[in-house]
Write a protein that holds these residues in place. Structure first.
Motif, PDB file in Angstrom:
ATOM      1  N   ARG A 540       0.826  -1.212   0.000  1.00  0.00           N
ATOM      2  CA  ARG A 540       0.000   0.000   0.000  1.00  0.00           C
ATOM      3  C   ARG A 540       0.861   1.263   0.000  1.00  0.00           C
ATOM      4  NH1 ARG A 540      -4.437  -2.102   4.509  1.00  0.00           N
ATOM      5  NH2 ARG A 540      -5.769  -3.260   3.024  1.00  0.00           N
ATOM      6  N   ARG A 541       2.025   1.194   0.654  1.00  0.00           N
ATOM      7  CA  ARG A 541       2.923   2.352   0.660  1.00  0.00           C
ATOM      8  C   ARG A 541       3.807   2.417  -0.580  1.00  0.00           C
ATOM      9  NH1 ARG A 541       3.766   0.544   6.066  1.00  0.00           N
ATOM     10  NH2 ARG A 541       5.818  -0.236   5.408  1.00  0.00           N
ATOM     11  N   GLY A 542       3.766   1.373  -1.418  1.00  0.00           N
ATOM     12  CA  GLY A 542       4.591   1.358  -2.621  1.00  0.00           C
ATOM     13  C   GLY A 542       6.030   0.993  -2.346  1.00  0.00           C
ATOM     14  N   GLU A 543       6.311   0.347  -1.195  1.00  0.00           N
ATOM     15  CA  GLU A 543       7.682  -0.007  -0.834  1.00  0.00           C
ATOM     16  C   GLU A 543       8.035  -1.452  -1.164  1.00  0.00           C
ATOM     17  OE1 GLU A 543       7.662   2.985   3.050  1.00  0.00           O
ATOM     18  OE2 GLU A 543       7.906   0.807   3.298  1.00  0.00           O
ATOM     19  N   ALA A 544       7.053  -2.258  -1.533  1.00  0.00           N
ATOM     20  CA  ALA A 544       7.332  -3.663  -1.847  1.00  0.00           C
ATOM     21  C   ALA A 544       8.006  -3.759  -3.204  1.00  0.00           C
ATOM     22  CB  ALA A 544       6.028  -4.466  -1.853  1.00  0.00           C
ATOM     23  N   PRO A 545       9.022  -4.651  -3.343  1.00  0.00           N
ATOM     24  CA  PRO A 545       9.695  -4.814  -4.648  1.00  0.00           C
ATOM     25  C   PRO A 545       8.751  -5.447  -5.658  1.00  0.00           C
ATOM     26  CG  PRO A 545      10.422  -6.516  -3.124  1.00  0.00           C
ATOM     27  CD  PRO A 545       9.584  -5.555  -2.330  1.00  0.00           C
ATOM     28  N   THR A 546       8.901  -5.055  -6.917  1.00  0.00           N
ATOM     29  CA  THR A 546       8.058  -5.586  -7.994  1.00  0.00           C
ATOM     30  C   THR A 546       8.864  -6.533  -8.846  1.00  0.00           C
ATOM     31  OG1 THR A 546       8.626  -3.784  -9.489  1.00  0.00           O
ATOM     32  CG2 THR A 546       6.725  -3.460  -8.059  1.00  0.00           C
ATOM     33  N   ARG A 547       8.150  -7.401  -9.580  1.00  0.00           N
ATOM     34  CA  ARG A 547       8.772  -8.253 -10.585  1.00  0.00           C
ATOM     35  C   ARG A 547       7.779  -8.414 -11.742  1.00  0.00           C
ATOM     36  NH1 ARG A 547       8.092 -14.525  -9.145  1.00  0.00           N
ATOM     37  NH2 ARG A 547       6.204 -14.448  -7.873  1.00  0.00           N
ATOM     38  N   GLY A 548       8.138  -9.169 -12.720  1.00  0.00           N
ATOM     39  CA  GLY A 548       7.245  -9.315 -13.885  1.00  0.00           C
ATOM     40  C   GLY A 548       7.406  -8.125 -14.799  1.00  0.00           C
ATOM     41  N   SER A 549       6.316  -7.400 -15.043  1.00  0.00           N
ATOM     42  CA  SER A 549       6.374  -6.265 -15.967  1.00  0.00           C
ATOM     43  C   SER A 549       7.099  -5.089 -15.376  1.00  0.00           C
ATOM     44  CB  SER A 549       4.939  -5.844 -16.333  1.00  0.00           C
ATOM     45  OG  SER A 549       4.284  -5.364 -15.170  1.00  0.00           O
ATOM     46  N   GLY A 550       7.263  -5.058 -14.069  1.00  0.00           N
ATOM     47  CA  GLY A 550       7.947  -3.922 -13.431  1.00  0.00           C
ATOM     48  C   GLY A 550       7.036  -2.745 -13.198  1.00  0.00           C
ATOM     49  N   ILE A 551       5.787  -2.817 -13.552  1.00  0.00           N
ATOM     50  CA  ILE A 551       4.817  -1.740 -13.329  1.00  0.00           C
ATOM     51  C   ILE A 551       4.143  -2.009 -12.000  1.00  0.00           C
ATOM     52  CG2 ILE A 551       2.782  -0.571 -14.209  1.00  0.00           C
ATOM     53  CD1 ILE A 551       3.580  -1.448 -16.990  1.00  0.00           C
ATOM     54  N   GLY A 552       4.520  -1.259 -10.946  1.00  0.00           N
ATOM     55  CA  GLY A 552       3.987  -1.483  -9.631  1.00  0.00           C
ATOM     56  C   GLY A 552       2.663  -0.768  -9.426  1.00  0.00           C
ATOM     57  N   LEU A 553       2.047  -1.058  -8.276  1.00  0.00           N
ATOM     58  CA  LEU A 553       0.772  -0.424  -7.951  1.00  0.00           C
ATOM     59  C   LEU A 553       0.928   1.087  -7.812  1.00  0.00           C
ATOM     60  CD1 LEU A 553      -0.689  -2.982  -5.371  1.00  0.00           C
ATOM     61  CD2 LEU A 553      -1.255  -2.733  -7.785  1.00  0.00           C
ATOM     62  N   ARG A 554       2.088   1.539  -7.259  1.00  0.00           N
ATOM     63  CA  ARG A 554       2.312   2.979  -7.115  1.00  0.00           C
ATOM     64  C   ARG A 554       2.313   3.667  -8.479  1.00  0.00           C
ATOM     65  NH1 ARG A 554       4.557   6.422  -3.348  1.00  0.00           N
ATOM     66  NH2 ARG A 554       3.477   5.057  -1.883  1.00  0.00           N
ATOM     67  N   ASN A 555       2.936   3.035  -9.455  1.00  0.00           N
ATOM     68  CA  ASN A 555       2.982   3.586 -10.816  1.00  0.00           C
ATOM     69  C   ASN A 555       1.561   3.710 -11.379  1.00  0.00           C
ATOM     70  OD1 ASN A 555       2.928   3.109 -13.865  1.00  0.00           O
ATOM     71  ND2 ASN A 555       5.095   3.578 -13.547  1.00  0.00           N
ATOM     72  N   ILE A 556       0.746   2.651 -11.203  1.00  0.00           N
ATOM     73  CA  ILE A 556      -0.623   2.681 -11.724  1.00  0.00           C
ATOM     74  C   ILE A 556      -1.441   3.771 -11.029  1.00  0.00           C
ATOM     75  CG2 ILE A 556      -2.750   1.341 -11.943  1.00  0.00           C
ATOM     76  CD1 ILE A 556      -0.995  -1.155 -12.156  1.00  0.00           C
ATOM     77  N   GLU A 557      -1.295   3.852  -9.712  1.00  0.00           N
ATOM     78  CA  GLU A 557      -2.070   4.841  -8.960  1.00  0.00           C
ATOM     79  C   GLU A 557      -1.686   6.269  -9.352  1.00  0.00           C
ATOM     80  OE1 GLU A 557      -1.551   4.932  -4.702  1.00  0.00           O
ATOM     81  OE2 GLU A 557      -3.723   5.168  -4.501  1.00  0.00           O
ATOM     82  N   GLU A 558      -0.382   6.516  -9.524  1.00  0.00           N
ATOM     83  CA  GLU A 558       0.063   7.858  -9.896  1.00  0.00           C
ATOM     84  C   GLU A 558      -0.485   8.263 -11.265  1.00  0.00           C
ATOM     85  OE1 GLU A 558       4.329   7.947  -7.458  1.00  0.00           O
ATOM     86  OE2 GLU A 558       4.275   7.718  -9.639  1.00  0.00           O
ATOM     87  N   ARG A 559      -0.511   7.318 -12.198  1.00  0.00           N
ATOM     88  CA  ARG A 559      -1.033   7.645 -13.527  1.00  0.00           C
ATOM     89  C   ARG A 559      -2.542   7.900 -13.480  1.00  0.00           C
ATOM     90  NH1 ARG A 559      -0.580   3.676 -17.281  1.00  0.00           N
ATOM     91  NH2 ARG A 559      -0.011   2.025 -15.825  1.00  0.00           N
ATOM     92  N   ILE A 560      -3.280   7.164 -12.642  1.00  0.00           N
ATOM     93  CA  ILE A 560      -4.728   7.409 -12.503  1.00  0.00           C
ATOM     94  C   ILE A 560      -4.981   8.776 -11.879  1.00  0.00           C
ATOM     95  CG2 ILE A 560      -6.816   6.632 -11.322  1.00  0.00           C
ATOM     96  CD1 ILE A 560      -5.841   3.783 -11.655  1.00  0.00           C
ATOM     97  N   ILE A 561      -4.222   9.121 -10.816  1.00  0.00           N
ATOM     98  CA  ILE A 561      -4.391  10.426 -10.165  1.00  0.00           C
ATOM     99  C   ILE A 561      -4.043  11.550 -11.123  1.00  0.00           C
ATOM    100  CG2 ILE A 561      -3.516  11.883  -8.308  1.00  0.00           C
ATOM    101  CD1 ILE A 561      -3.205   9.354  -6.621  1.00  0.00           C
ATOM    102  N   LEU A 562      -2.963  11.347 -11.899  1.00  0.00           N
ATOM    103  CA  LEU A 562      -2.545  12.355 -12.868  1.00  0.00           C
ATOM    104  C   LEU A 562      -3.620  12.575 -13.918  1.00  0.00           C
ATOM    105  CD1 LEU A 562      -0.206  14.210 -13.763  1.00  0.00           C
ATOM    106  CD2 LEU A 562       0.620  12.323 -15.171  1.00  0.00           C
ATOM    107  N   ALA A 563      -4.332  11.509 -14.310  1.00  0.00           N
ATOM    108  CA  ALA A 563      -5.324  11.621 -15.376  1.00  0.00           C
ATOM    109  C   ALA A 563      -6.671  12.149 -14.873  1.00  0.00           C
ATOM    110  CB  ALA A 563      -5.523  10.259 -16.049  1.00  0.00           C
ATOM    111  N   PHE A 564      -7.054  11.728 -13.623  1.00  0.00           N
ATOM    112  CA  PHE A 564      -8.411  12.033 -13.189  1.00  0.00           C
ATOM    113  C   PHE A 564      -8.502  12.847 -11.893  1.00  0.00           C
ATOM    114  CE2 PHE A 564      -9.793   9.471 -16.529  1.00  0.00           C
ATOM    115  CZ  PHE A 564      -9.235   8.204 -16.478  1.00  0.00           C
TER     116      PHE A 564
END
Length: 595
Positions: A540-564
């Motif tokens: 939830r804080r965006g501190e957990a390491p990511t793997r796979g596509s490398g697109i973490g939840l923080r990245n998705i949330e920031e793009r949604i906030i930026l758009a809407f």
């Protein structure tokens, strides 16, 4: 040293030439198919051996039962003779005080009685009774046994205590002997005094031949043994035959292929319950397996020839793919060294050049060289840096184009070779690549994002098969709503990485929607192992390491906030063994309203 060894293997394969890769893969596939087919044939042949043994064993059981049924009949005859009241009376009347002429008459009466029993039996060679005075009454052919043989018969019959003792043929006497001691009884008075010895000589070979005459065993050989002594076939000379044995555990019905009399035989054996004799059927191996061995050899040679032909075709096919590429690489290396001339390319017949991706790449490359030469000729010194930049830009455009065209080529090959799964995976992969690389729009519709998800799921289903269960429950009127590109696909990818890959049972991944006042909630949930509370807080804080596509939840949330705006974003809920649920909140408005 170990990490270095593991790291060098994939790079070694990756650095191989394409023709070597194609040849290696096709050779490996053909080799595996060849090995699988060969092992399957061996398994089929082993089943055939088992079936052959089963049939042979059944025939052997029937034959052994038929033989011993005949012996049982003869055993009953010997019992009837030994208990015959007339024979008993005549033997009792013989003693040392009986006159010689009277002894002769009594033995003649006994002989007449024996003839009545032997007359209708085709398997009886002779019936002899030796009385207590060592006199003999014989019906049939008189034997010429030695005194030692006669003494052995007396000893065997005495040891049987009134029962039948079977004496197998030997070099001296080629007949099967049923010996029985005759004991006296009179009405209810069983004094069981010794009256004489009954000897029945039997044509055992005739019994065997008549029983086998109606079966397939007549085409092979039969051996009957008792206590390592061959009963049948009867030895013609003075030397006894060596008995065969399949294995020490003779109580089991077994079979084996082993040499006998200078050739290979298929041998099966059973042991009778009546006399404990061993019956072995010997079928010439070459007679039943010549065609099978010939077929094995033909199949083996055919596979080898096919394998060599496939390898030859593979080499030629690989060369047709790689030779134009190698020529083009050679020209590129010349260009890399600064040689922008069209030497070697000017005389090429472009109308006859292949029209596949490689041919198009050659045309593009030639046109590019021509343009570069024109620019260098026009303004060499001034435009050199610009031309280098353009060249790099063109290369950057060629790479994805070449990748797309290559995927299309693989797709075409898969369809033409009847591989719909490969074709579907390639189409899905091409769609994902175009969607991820395309930068035309940052916002796309929910329907377009779900198309990306479905293509990703298509690829993953070929990998995980029934372990991946995907459900899509999205209202049709929500598909025109907008959200940032690559919002849902990374969440599905995380469900596969953190949920499906750590589970043995099927993983259920579901995408569904619900509406709130002015908003649409898109939920991606799975039944995976879930997260501990500490890890959930890191996510939830965006501190957990990511793997796979490398697109973490923080990245998705920031793009949604930026758009809407701040009122929208991502929320995560998870429990141990309870699965994970990620909710995406976006405005409930259409593309036209958003614009």
């Amino acid at each position: 040293m170990r990490p270095f060894t593991y790291a060098i293997k994939p790079s070694y394969y990756a650095n191989l030439k394409i023709k070597h890769k194609v040849f290696s893969i096709i050779s490996l596939v053909v080799g595996i198919c060849f090995l699988g087919t060969y092992l399957s044939l061996q398994y089929v042949y082993s089943i055939y051996d088992e079936q052959l043994y089963s049939k042979s064993s059944q025939l052997l059981n029937l034959s052994s039962s038929g033989i011993e049924n005949e012996l049982k009949k003869l055993d009953r005859i010997s019992y009837n003779i030994a208990t015959d009241l007339k024979v008993q009376e005549l033997l009792v009347s013989l003693n040392e005080y009986t006159p010689e002429f009277e002894k002769y008459k009594i033995r003649s009466y006994i002989t007449d009685r024996l003839i009545q029993y032997a007359g209708n039996e085709k398997y009886i060679y002779s019936i002899e009774i030796m009385d207590v005075l060592s006199g003999e009454a014989v019906a049939g052919q008189s034997s010429r046994s030695s005194s030692a043989k006669k003494q052995r018969i007396l000893n065997e019959s005495t040891a049987s205590e009134g029962g039948t003792r079977w004496i197998v043929p030997d070099a001296e006497d080629s007949y099967l002997i049923a010996a029985r001691e005759i004991r006296s009884y009179n009405g209810t008075n069983f004094d069981l005094n010794h009256l004489g010895t009954l000897t029945v000589r039997i044509y055992f070979d005739k019994i065997v031949e008549n029983v086998l005459a109606g079966s397939e065993l007549k085409n092979g050989d039969l051996q009957v043994t008792s206590n390592n002594h061959v009963i049948y076939p009867i030895s013609s000379g003075s030397e006894e035959q060596t008995p065969l044995s399949v294995e020490t555990d003779i109580n089991r019905q077994v079979y084996e292929i082993k040499p006998y009399k200078g050739q290979q035989y298929f041998i099966s054996q059973v042991r009778s319950e009546y006399l404990g004799w061993t019956y072995l059927s010997l079928t010439p191996f070459d007679k039943i397996f010549t065609k099978i061995n010939l077929m094995k050899n033909i199949l083996f040679v055919s596979f080898v020839v096919i394998l060599l032909l496939i390898m030859a075709v593979t080499i030629k096919f690989a060369r047709t793919l790689t030779k134009p590429i190698e020529e083009l690489i050679g020209r590129m290396r010349q260009v890399q060294k600064g040689d922008f001339s069209l030497t070697g390319m000017e005389n090429t017949d472009w109308t006859s050049m292949q029209m596949d991706e490689v041919g198009q790449l050659k045309r593009t490359f030639r046109m590019m060289i021509q343009q570069i030469n024109e620019l260098i000729t026009e303004n060499y010194s001034k435009q050199l840096i610009i031309k280098e930049t353009q060249f790099k830009a063109l290369q950057a455009q060629i790479n994805p184009h070449f990748l797309y065209n290559t995927l299309e080529s693989i797709n075409w090959l898969a369809k033409s070779n009847g591989q719909p799964q490969i074709s579907k995976m390639v189409e899905s992969l091409g769609f994902l690549l175009r969607s991820s690389i395309s930068l035309k729009e940052t916002l796309i519709t929910v329907g377009e994002e779900l198309d990306i998800v479905m293509n990703y799921i298509t690829i993953q289903r070929f990998r995980f098969e029934e372990r991946l269960v995907f459900e899509l429950d999205v209202a049709e009127d929500t598909r025109s709503l907008l959200l940032p590109k690559m919002t849902l696909q990374p969440l599905v990818e995380n469900s596969i990485h953190y949920g499906l890959e750590s589970m043995l049972e099927p993983c259920h991944i579901r995408i569904w929607t619900k509406r709130e006042l002015g908003s649409l909630i898109i939920v991606v949930e799975d039944n995976g192992p879930g997260m501990e509370s500490s890890l959930l807080e890191q996510v939830r804080r965006g501190e957990a390491p990511t793997r796979g596509s490398g697109i973490g939840l923080r990245n998705i949330e920031e793009r949604i906030i930026l758009a809407f705006g701040e009122g929208y974003g991502v929320s995560v809920e998870s429990e141990i063994v309870g699965g994970t649920q990620i909710s995406i909140k976006i405005p409930d408005e259409t593309r036209e309203m958003h614009v």
